[in-house]
Design a protein around this motif. Structure first.
Motif, PDB file in Angstrom:
ATOM      1  N   ASN A 173       0.816  -1.214   0.000  1.00 56.95           N
ATOM      2  CA  ASN A 173       0.000   0.000   0.000  1.00 56.95           C
ATOM      3  C   ASN A 173       0.849   1.264   0.000  1.00 56.95           C
ATOM      4  N   ASN A 175       3.907   1.487  -1.152  1.00 55.08           N
ATOM      5  CA  ASN A 175       4.563   1.567  -2.457  1.00 55.08           C
ATOM      6  C   ASN A 175       3.624   2.104  -3.528  1.00 55.08           C
ATOM      7  N   LEU A 176       2.337   1.818  -3.351  1.00 60.64           N
ATOM      8  CA  LEU A 176       1.343   2.290  -4.311  1.00 60.64           C
ATOM      9  C   LEU A 176       1.365   3.812  -4.409  1.00 60.64           C
ATOM     10  N   VAL A 177       1.583   4.463  -3.265  1.00 57.22           N
ATOM     11  CA  VAL A 177       1.635   5.920  -3.237  1.00 57.22           C
ATOM     12  C   VAL A 177       3.020   6.414  -3.637  1.00 57.22           C
ATOM     13  N   GLU A 178       4.060   5.787  -3.077  1.00 61.81           N
ATOM     14  CA  GLU A 178       5.406   6.315  -3.231  1.00 61.81           C
ATOM     15  C   GLU A 178       6.104   5.848  -4.503  1.00 61.81           C
ATOM     16  N   ALA A 179       5.669   4.707  -5.049  1.00 59.13           N
ATOM     17  CA  ALA A 179       6.280   4.154  -6.254  1.00 59.13           C
ATOM     18  C   ALA A 179       7.785   3.943  -6.102  1.00 59.13           C
ATOM     19  N   GLN A 180       8.219   3.526  -4.886  1.00 52.78           N
ATOM     20  CA  GLN A 180       9.648   3.252  -4.681  1.00 52.78           C
ATOM     21  C   GLN A 180       9.812   1.857  -4.085  1.00 52.78           C
TER      22      GLN A 180
END
Lengths: 214, 322
Positions: A173, A175-180
């Motif tokens: 979840n 990573n979904l926002v941060e894309a890292q």
């Protein structure tokens, strides 16, 4: 690094759920393992067959398939458990098969003379198991049991696939926002490593205190 | 009544298992490859039938000139290799789903990838790597795939990690409910309800603000989330409108309520450093939008479940981050 620190509470909740799931399933799997190992050495052939069937079935099915079946197939016959409960039951049942085999190996290290002596002084099968065989058998396999507990901890991450928001799902979840993904999953991986090290330390401590040197 | 319900759901799970087995067989190479996909339905010229783009669309699609492909570029490497390596899905009906019979991957995303391959190589040769939504950025950074075609929503944060060509499609999150449910008519009715979402979809982050006080359960795949809705694990399923529409078509037990409440702009994910490739892909998008290929692909896939003709393609660079 910021990708992690900005979402500490989210990841923290996931970590707590992972720890809860691990503790609940370890206790459940341990109890199941003792029961199944006992079945496998029972004097009654039918009980031995039940114990063997249990181990063969659950050691030879992938955990993910079991989870998906339990969560999506049972409701079709009208049985629905909450997701956390479902995951806890399935992982406990699955790991119980592995623990049963480790415990049986421990029981096999107990000399035949011990069981014969127990019977000679008039103990029943249950009594000799409880007072003579299991206490010695379990102490012989503390290290293997610890290893299975570490595998169990790692396997709790599969609960993410059936909707339990544990550490892996929390990381997803974030990573979904941060894309890292590399930063986020390195952080989650380190948390798993820390938990595994704790289990390893506890196992080592118990081993030093309890193991019987032969 | 309950026995009726049991036998109904029992048959569905059997059908699901059969499909899973068929997909596995096809993936293992047992399915024959018929090239053009399913046969064209009679009386439906121009459309390849249900969710399949006709061969004629490929035949007419543009191919890049040698001048468009400079030496040493990513495009040249792809042309030399003979196939385009993309990251995508196999389980998204109408977007990218593997046909269990022919083994080919069909749907809007899959067909766009094939058309890009045709543009670069001259033939629609695509190798699809199925990737999870959590590894898309890492795959692109490591150059494990040339491009990602996977309803990849363009966001400014993601744009710091990858380059987005497009947007090539816009859609939005909508609400799916069970057919007999009349209490939920739009996203406003979701407050206090349990809502199923796809893990790693924009719904995870959009739902708390669109429906304050709703409780979220996330499942890994769209079929799982649909099944969970039908099994009453939640009151509603929030997902992209296109996915919900195809889900409603396959499952008579659910329906889509209200209009999409967000705007998602989907981009083609590319390596962040490769500005030349991004410009090339954007030029290709411009070409297929202008010559009507884009509209034909839309009509053949998503258009088969959405009423009305093809929408106007999104303007390139219109999304924040593209």
């Amino acid at each position: 690094m910021e990708a992690l620190t900005a979402h500490l509470s989210q990841l923290g909740h996931g970590l707590v759920t992972t720890v809860e799931l691990t503790v609940v399933t370890t206790v459940g799997a341990m109890l199941l393992g003792i029961v199944v190992a006992t079945l496998r050495i029972a004097p009654v052939p039918l009980l031995r067959a039940i114990g063997t069937a249990y181990v063969e079935v659950f050691q030879n099915l992938p955990l993910l398939a079991l989870l998906v079946l339990f969560v999506f197939a049972l409701p079709t016959i009208g049985i629905t458990f909450p997701l956390f409960t479902s995951a806890a039951i399935v992982i406990a049942v699955y790991e119980g098969a592995y623990l049963a085999e480790a415990i049986r190996a421990g029981i096999n290290t107990v000399g035949v003379g011990q069981a014969e002596a127990a019977r000679a002084i008039g103990l029943t099968f249950g009594q000799s198991l409880r007072h003579v065989i299991l206490p010695q058998g379990l102490r012989a396999v503390i290290q293997p049991i610890g290893n299975i507990c570490i595998a169990l901890l790692m396997n709790t991450s599969l609960a993410a696939a059936v909707g339990v928001v544990e550490l892996t799902q929390a990381a997803n979840n974030v990573n979904l926002v941060e894309a890292q993904p590399i930063a986020v999953f390195t952080g989650a991986g380190l948390a798993y490593m820390l938990l595994a090290l704790i289990i390893g330390q506890v196992t080592g401590l118990l081993e030093r205190r309890l193991a019987i040197v032969r | 009544m309950s026995i009726l319900k049991m036998s109904f759901t029992g048959r569905r799970s059997l059908a699901l298992t059969a499909t899973a087995v068929a997909v596995t067989l096809a993936a293992a190479g047992c399915g024959g490859d018929s090239g053009g996909g399913a046969p064209t339905l009679p009386g439906n010229p121009g459309l390849g039938g249900d969710g399949v783009v006709a061969q004629s669309v490929y035949d007419a699609a543009p191919v890049a000139t040698d001048a468009d492909i400079p030496a040493g570029s990513t495009m040249e490497a792809i042309r030399k290799r003979g196939y385009l390596n993309i990251g995508g899905s196999l389980d998204a009906p109408l977007l990218a789903q593997q046909n269990p019979v022919s083994g080919t991957i069909e749907g809007f995303d899959a067909d766009m990838a094939k058309l890009l391959a045709k543009y670069i190589i001259g033939k629609p040769e695509v190798k699809t790597t199925t990737i999870g939504t959590q590894t898309r950025e890492a795959m692109l950074q490591a150059k494990s795939v040339d491009a990602v075609f996977q309803t990849y929503t363009i966001t400014p944060q993601r744009a710091t990690q990858v380059a987005f060509a497009g947007p090539y499609l816009t859609s939005g999150l909508a609400v799916g409910v069970r057919k007999d449910d009349t209490s939920i008519k739009s996203v406003k009715d979701l407050a206090g309800k349990t809502v199923i979402v796809g893990a790693n979809t924009p719904a995870v982050t959009a739902l708390p603000s669109a429906a304050p006080g709703s409780k979220q359960i996330a499942f890994g795949t769209d079929p799982q989330a649909l099944q969970a809705l039908l099994q009453k694990r939640g009151d509603a399923y929030v997902q992209d409108f296109t996915l919900l529409a195809s889900g409603a078509k396959a499952n008579p037990g659910m329906k889509v309520v209200g209009e999409p409440f967000t705007t998602e702009a989907y981009g083609i994910g590319l390596n962040k450093e490769d500005a030349q490739f991004k410009e090339f892909v954007n030029n290709w998008l411009k070409k297929i939008q202008a010559d009507g290929t884009w509209a034909k692909v839309w009509e053949g896939t998503l258009g088969s479940v959405v009423e009305g003709g093809a929408p106007t393609p999104p303007a390139l660079g219109s999304a924040d981050g593209s």
